[in-house]
Scaffold this motif. Structure first.
Motif, PDB file in Angstrom:
ATOM      1  N   ARG A 137      30.756  45.119  46.295  1.00 35.10           N
ATOM      2  CA  ARG A 137      29.519  44.381  46.051  1.00 35.10           C
ATOM      3  C   ARG A 137      29.818  42.931  45.705  1.00 35.10           C
ATOM      4  NH1 ARG A 137      25.978  48.559  42.296  1.00 35.10           N
ATOM      5  NH2 ARG A 137      25.797  50.201  43.871  1.00 35.10           N
ATOM      6  N   ILE A 138      28.817  42.119  45.930  1.00 33.00           N
ATOM      7  CA  ILE A 138      28.849  40.712  45.517  1.00 33.00           C
ATOM      8  C   ILE A 138      27.739  40.531  44.491  1.00 33.00           C
ATOM      9  CG2 ILE A 138      28.443  38.333  46.264  1.00 33.00           C
ATOM     10  CD1 ILE A 138      29.655  39.129  48.992  1.00 33.00           C
ATOM     11  N   TYR A 139      28.095  39.909  43.371  1.00 33.51           N
ATOM     12  CA  TYR A 139      27.135  39.640  42.303  1.00 33.51           C
ATOM     13  C   TYR A 139      27.152  38.162  41.944  1.00 33.51           C
ATOM     14  CZ  TYR A 139      26.902  44.647  41.103  1.00 33.51           C
ATOM     15  OH  TYR A 139      26.717  46.005  41.115  1.00 33.51           O
ATOM     16  N   LYS A 140      25.967  37.612  41.689  1.00 35.50           N
ATOM     17  CA  LYS A 140      25.852  36.276  41.109  1.00 35.50           C
ATOM     18  C   LYS A 140      26.177  36.397  39.622  1.00 35.50           C
ATOM     19  CE  LYS A 140      22.451  32.579  40.491  1.00 35.50           C
ATOM     20  NZ  LYS A 140      21.066  32.194  40.815  1.00 35.50           N
ATOM     21  N   VAL A 141      26.986  35.458  39.138  1.00 38.68           N
ATOM     22  CA  VAL A 141      27.475  35.482  37.758  1.00 38.68           C
ATOM     23  C   VAL A 141      26.500  34.742  36.841  1.00 38.68           C
ATOM     24  CG1 VAL A 141      29.370  34.714  36.261  1.00 38.68           C
ATOM     25  CG2 VAL A 141      29.865  35.615  38.556  1.00 38.68           C
ATOM     26  N   PRO A 142      26.244  35.278  35.650  1.00 36.25           N
ATOM     27  CA  PRO A 142      25.404  34.552  34.691  1.00 36.25           C
ATOM     28  C   PRO A 142      26.030  33.193  34.345  1.00 36.25           C
ATOM     29  CG  PRO A 142      25.839  36.799  33.931  1.00 36.25           C
ATOM     30  CD  PRO A 142      26.699  36.560  35.136  1.00 36.25           C
ATOM     31  N   LYS A 143      25.201  32.162  34.257  1.00 43.37           N
ATOM     32  CA  LYS A 143      25.680  30.811  33.935  1.00 43.37           C
ATOM     33  C   LYS A 143      26.439  30.813  32.613  1.00 43.37           C
ATOM     34  CE  LYS A 143      23.706  28.307  37.237  1.00 43.37           C
ATOM     35  NZ  LYS A 143      24.493  27.914  38.363  1.00 43.37           N
ATOM     36  N   GLY A 144      27.589  30.117  32.626  1.00 47.64           N
ATOM     37  CA  GLY A 144      28.368  29.920  31.413  1.00 47.64           C
ATOM     38  C   GLY A 144      29.258  31.087  31.006  1.00 47.64           C
ATOM     39  N   LEU A 145      29.271  32.183  31.782  1.00 50.57           N
ATOM     40  CA  LEU A 145      30.084  33.339  31.424  1.00 50.57           C
ATOM     41  C   LEU A 145      31.558  33.069  31.735  1.00 50.57           C
ATOM     42  CD1 LEU A 145      30.074  36.319  30.432  1.00 50.57           C
ATOM     43  CD2 LEU A 145      29.957  36.969  32.847  1.00 50.57           C
ATOM     44  N   ASN A 146      32.434  33.348  30.787  1.00 48.46           N
ATOM     45  CA  ASN A 146      33.878  33.236  30.982  1.00 48.46           C
ATOM     46  C   ASN A 146      34.341  34.525  31.672  1.00 48.46           C
ATOM     47  OD1 ASN A 146      36.719  33.566  30.625  1.00 48.46           O
ATOM     48  ND2 ASN A 146      36.667  32.096  28.938  1.00 48.46           N
ATOM     49  N   LEU A 147      34.612  34.449  32.964  1.00 51.51           N
ATOM     50  CA  LEU A 147      34.954  35.643  33.742  1.00 51.51           C
ATOM     51  C   LEU A 147      36.287  36.251  33.327  1.00 51.51           C
ATOM     52  CD1 LEU A 147      33.666  34.548  37.239  1.00 51.51           C
ATOM     53  CD2 LEU A 147      32.736  36.353  35.791  1.00 51.51           C
ATOM     54  N   ASN A 148      37.266  35.431  33.010  1.00 52.70           N
ATOM     55  CA  ASN A 148      38.561  35.984  32.596  1.00 52.70           C
ATOM     56  C   ASN A 148      38.419  36.794  31.313  1.00 52.70           C
ATOM     57  OD1 ASN A 148      40.006  34.978  34.787  1.00 52.70           O
ATOM     58  ND2 ASN A 148      40.328  33.021  33.775  1.00 52.70           N
ATOM     59  N   GLU A 149      37.659  36.282  30.393  1.00 55.72           N
ATOM     60  CA  GLU A 149      37.421  37.008  29.142  1.00 55.72           C
ATOM     61  C   GLU A 149      36.603  38.272  29.401  1.00 55.72           C
ATOM     62  OE1 GLU A 149      34.656  36.029  25.411  1.00 55.72           O
ATOM     63  OE2 GLU A 149      36.335  34.618  25.631  1.00 55.72           O
TER      64      GLU A 149
END
Length: 190
Positions: A137-149
């Motif tokens: 799946r492809i998801y749009k990421v919430p603004k400002g979210l630190n993906l690595n964390e």
């Protein structure tokens, strides 16, 4: 010695430019956030102005499919082949060419615009003889979210269940995305 020697367990901390050997103008991958070589991957990309030019400011569906393929079947298969043969990605490129073979089905639920960071979550379904099949799946990421964390404690079970915070927006579901590394010597005779 080897460009890939630091890749003992997964792709985290590796630049996608090391794994994706085609030109940067067609590279739709910024970073790897979670990777289990036998299970799958989570990787991200943020479309730029060049990616949406002449397309109403929208990142095209076909480019979303390409981004997913780069994150999953290309990156993961390159990693596994390099590990198996003790090669660098450049050594692999001398002998093989990654090709997109087929796509089972794609269902689009929403769209992506310039500046919308998204993740590709790829679940490896098959890997043998330099061929890989992945669903995801492809998801749009919430603004400002630190993906690595956010993905630092992700697990194979969570990947397979697409267990994400409800703030992620489902963009597309992809099935049977298939690629294979073909021997260049076989292509030269065609």
């Amino acid at each position: 010695m080897s460009q890939i020697s630091h890749l003992k367990t997964n792709l985290l901390g590796t630049s996608p430019s090391e794994m994706l050997l085609h030109g940067p103008s067609k590279r739709y991958l910024n970073e790897y956030h979670w990777h289990d070589p036998k299970v799958g991957i989570v990787a991200s990309y943020t479309p730029e102005a060049k990616d949406v030019h002449d397309h109403f400011g929208i990142f095209r569906g076909v480019d979303q499919i390409e981004a997913f393929a780069q994150a999953t079947i290309v990156s993961c298969c390159t990693f596994l082949e390099c590990q198996k043969n003790n090669w660098t990605p450049l050594e692999l490129k001398e002998k093989f060419l990654p090709v997109f073979i087929s796509l089972g089905q794609v269902n689009f639920h929403s769209y992506l615009a310039e500046g919308d960071t998204f993740i590709s979550i790829g679940d490896i379904k098959f890997y043998k003889f330099r061929q890989m099949v992945a669903d995801g799946r492809i998801y749009k990421v919430p603004k400002g979210l630190n993906l690595n964390e956010y993905f630092s404690n992700f697990t194979p079970d969570r990947l397979k269940a697409y267990d994400l915070d409800e703030r992620f927006v489902l963009i597309a579901e992809l099935f049977e995305v298939t690629g294979r590394a073909l021997k260049k010597e076989l292509l030269a005779n065609k």
